[in-house]
Design a protein around this motif. Structure first.
Motif, PDB file in Angstrom:
ATOM      1  N   LYS A   1      62.039   5.821  27.347  1.00  0.00           N
ATOM      2  CA  LYS A   1      62.276   5.138  28.628  1.00  0.00           C
ATOM      3  C   LYS A   1      61.851   3.677  28.543  1.00  0.00           C
ATOM      4  CE  LYS A   1      61.931   9.143  31.634  1.00  0.00           C
ATOM      5  NZ  LYS A   1      61.140   9.813  32.655  1.00  0.00           N
ATOM      6  N   ALA A   2      60.736   3.405  27.874  1.00  0.00           N
ATOM      7  CA  ALA A   2      60.278   2.018  27.713  1.00  0.00           C
ATOM      8  C   ALA A   2      61.285   1.228  26.885  1.00  0.00           C
ATOM      9  CB  ALA A   2      58.903   1.992  27.058  1.00  0.00           C
ATOM     10  N   GLU A   3      61.835   1.851  25.854  1.00  0.00           N
ATOM     11  CA  GLU A   3      62.858   1.192  25.024  1.00  0.00           C
ATOM     12  C   GLU A   3      64.120   0.915  25.846  1.00  0.00           C
ATOM     13  OE1 GLU A   3      65.692   2.405  21.261  1.00  0.00           O
ATOM     14  OE2 GLU A   3      63.705   3.301  21.379  1.00  0.00           O
ATOM     15  N   MET A   4      64.532   1.896  26.640  1.00  0.00           N
ATOM     16  CA  MET A   4      65.707   1.716  27.501  1.00  0.00           C
ATOM     17  C   MET A   4      65.468   0.593  28.506  1.00  0.00           C
ATOM     18  SD  MET A   4      66.800   5.707  28.133  1.00  0.00           S
ATOM     19  CE  MET A   4      67.933   5.336  29.464  1.00  0.00           C
ATOM     20  N   ALA A   5      64.266   0.538  29.074  1.00  0.00           N
ATOM     21  CA  ALA A   5      63.935  -0.501  30.047  1.00  0.00           C
ATOM     22  C   ALA A   5      64.067  -1.889  29.426  1.00  0.00           C
ATOM     23  CB  ALA A   5      62.525  -0.291  30.595  1.00  0.00           C
ATOM     24  N   LYS A   6      63.600  -2.041  28.186  1.00  0.00           N
ATOM     25  CA  LYS A   6      63.721  -3.333  27.497  1.00  0.00           C
ATOM     26  C   LYS A   6      65.182  -3.702  27.281  1.00  0.00           C
ATOM     27  CE  LYS A   6      59.399  -3.117  24.954  1.00  0.00           C
ATOM     28  NZ  LYS A   6      58.787  -2.940  23.625  1.00  0.00           N
ATOM     29  N   ILE A   7      65.967  -2.756  26.824  1.00  0.00           N
ATOM     30  CA  ILE A   7      67.391  -3.024  26.574  1.00  0.00           C
ATOM     31  C   ILE A   7      68.095  -3.406  27.876  1.00  0.00           C
ATOM     32  CG2 ILE A   7      69.597  -1.948  25.924  1.00  0.00           C
ATOM     33  CD1 ILE A   7      67.936  -0.248  23.895  1.00  0.00           C
ATOM     34  N   MET A   8      67.736  -2.712  28.965  1.00  0.00           N
ATOM     35  CA  MET A   8      68.414  -2.925  30.239  1.00  0.00           C
ATOM     36  C   MET A   8      67.823  -4.072  31.053  1.00  0.00           C
ATOM     37  SD  MET A   8      69.033   1.094  31.197  1.00  0.00           S
ATOM     38  CE  MET A   8      68.401   0.827  32.784  1.00  0.00           C
ATOM     39  N   ASN A   9      66.750  -4.692  30.564  1.00  0.00           N
ATOM     40  CA  ASN A   9      66.096  -5.792  31.283  1.00  0.00           C
ATOM     41  C   ASN A   9      65.578  -5.379  32.656  1.00  0.00           C
ATOM     42  OD1 ASN A   9      66.575  -7.728  29.222  1.00  0.00           O
ATOM     43  ND2 ASN A   9      68.686  -7.890  29.940  1.00  0.00           N
ATOM     44  N   VAL A  10      64.926  -4.206  32.703  1.00  0.00           N
ATOM     45  CA  VAL A  10      64.307  -3.742  33.937  1.00  0.00           C
ATOM     46  C   VAL A  10      62.844  -3.415  33.649  1.00  0.00           C
ATOM     47  CG1 VAL A  10      66.448  -2.816  34.922  1.00  0.00           C
ATOM     48  CG2 VAL A  10      64.963  -1.308  33.598  1.00  0.00           C
ATOM     49  N   SER A  11      62.067  -3.308  34.685  1.00  0.00           N
ATOM     50  CA  SER A  11      60.652  -2.976  34.536  1.00  0.00           C
ATOM     51  C   SER A  11      60.513  -1.531  34.061  1.00  0.00           C
ATOM     52  CB  SER A  11      59.944  -3.132  35.879  1.00  0.00           C
ATOM     53  OG  SER A  11      58.670  -2.526  35.832  1.00  0.00           O
ATOM     54  N   PRO A  12      59.590  -1.273  33.141  1.00  0.00           N
ATOM     55  CA  PRO A  12      59.358   0.113  32.719  1.00  0.00           C
ATOM     56  C   PRO A  12      58.868   0.998  33.872  1.00  0.00           C
ATOM     57  CG  PRO A  12      58.145  -1.409  31.304  1.00  0.00           C
ATOM     58  CD  PRO A  12      58.772  -2.212  32.403  1.00  0.00           C
ATOM     59  N   ARG A  13      58.350   0.364  34.923  1.00  0.00           N
ATOM     60  CA  ARG A  13      57.891   1.117  36.087  1.00  0.00           C
ATOM     61  C   ARG A  13      59.031   1.440  37.044  1.00  0.00           C
ATOM     62  NH1 ARG A  13      54.216  -2.563  34.815  1.00  0.00           N
ATOM     63  NH2 ARG A  13      54.871  -4.085  36.343  1.00  0.00           N
ATOM     64  N   SER A  14      60.206   0.872  36.807  1.00  0.00           N
ATOM     65  CA  SER A  14      61.358   1.172  37.659  1.00  0.00           C
ATOM     66  C   SER A  14      61.923   2.540  37.280  1.00  0.00           C
ATOM     67  CB  SER A  14      62.424   0.094  37.504  1.00  0.00           C
ATOM     68  OG  SER A  14      62.999   0.160  36.218  1.00  0.00           O
ATOM     69  N   ASN A  15      62.876   2.992  38.043  1.00  0.00           N
ATOM     70  CA  ASN A  15      63.523   4.268  37.741  1.00  0.00           C
ATOM     71  C   ASN A  15      64.589   4.008  36.669  1.00  0.00           C
ATOM     72  OD1 ASN A  15      64.706   6.773  37.670  1.00  0.00           O
ATOM     73  ND2 ASN A  15      64.602   7.051  39.894  1.00  0.00           N
ATOM     74  N   VAL A  16      64.144   3.925  35.429  1.00  0.00           N
ATOM     75  CA  VAL A  16      65.003   3.551  34.300  1.00  0.00           C
ATOM     76  C   VAL A  16      66.165   4.516  34.151  1.00  0.00           C
ATOM     77  CG1 VAL A  16      65.057   3.203  31.795  1.00  0.00           C
ATOM     78  CG2 VAL A  16      63.084   2.424  33.112  1.00  0.00           C
TER      79      VAL A  16
END
Length: 109
Positions: free
Chosen positions: A58-73
């Motif tokens: 999820k943290a990796e996906m958040a980085k790719i998607m440019n969203v906060s890791p605390r968001s609903n990735v």
């Protein structure tokens, strides 16, 4: 294959890049393009699988998607992916290869 079955396969494919044929992809694309209720159902099926990803994934996906890791990735990923599929911005080939176009769509660009 029943309509819900096709959407389940595509939802799983969005998460896992599983075996989705071009024919089933195009069928699902037409379904989610023409039915907001079916698109919501597909997003929810995708989300139920993506939400089980490991915290590291999820943290990796958040980085790719440019969203906060605390968001609903997982929800963001599934929503962007299915909106891209429905709009035609993500083609079967983009989906299959996770092309730069696919990446741009899940980044919200």
């Amino acid at each position: 294959m029943h309509i819900r079955g096709v959407l389940t396969v595509i939802a799983a494919g969005v998460i896992l890049s599983g075996c989705v044929t071009e024919s089933s992809y195009k069928q699902a694309q037409e379904i989610v393009r023409g039915s907001p209720a079916m698109k919501r159902d597909a997003i929810n099926k995708c989300y139920s699988g993506a939400s089980r990803a490991s915290p590291a994934r999820k943290a990796e996906m958040a980085k790719i998607m440019n969203v906060s890791p605390r968001s609903n990735v997982a929800r963001t990923y599934c929503t962007r992916a299915f909106n891209g599929i429905a709009s035609g911005r993500i083609t079967y080939e983009d989906f299959r290869t996770k092309s730069p176009r696919f990446i741009r769509v899940i980044q919200g660009r």
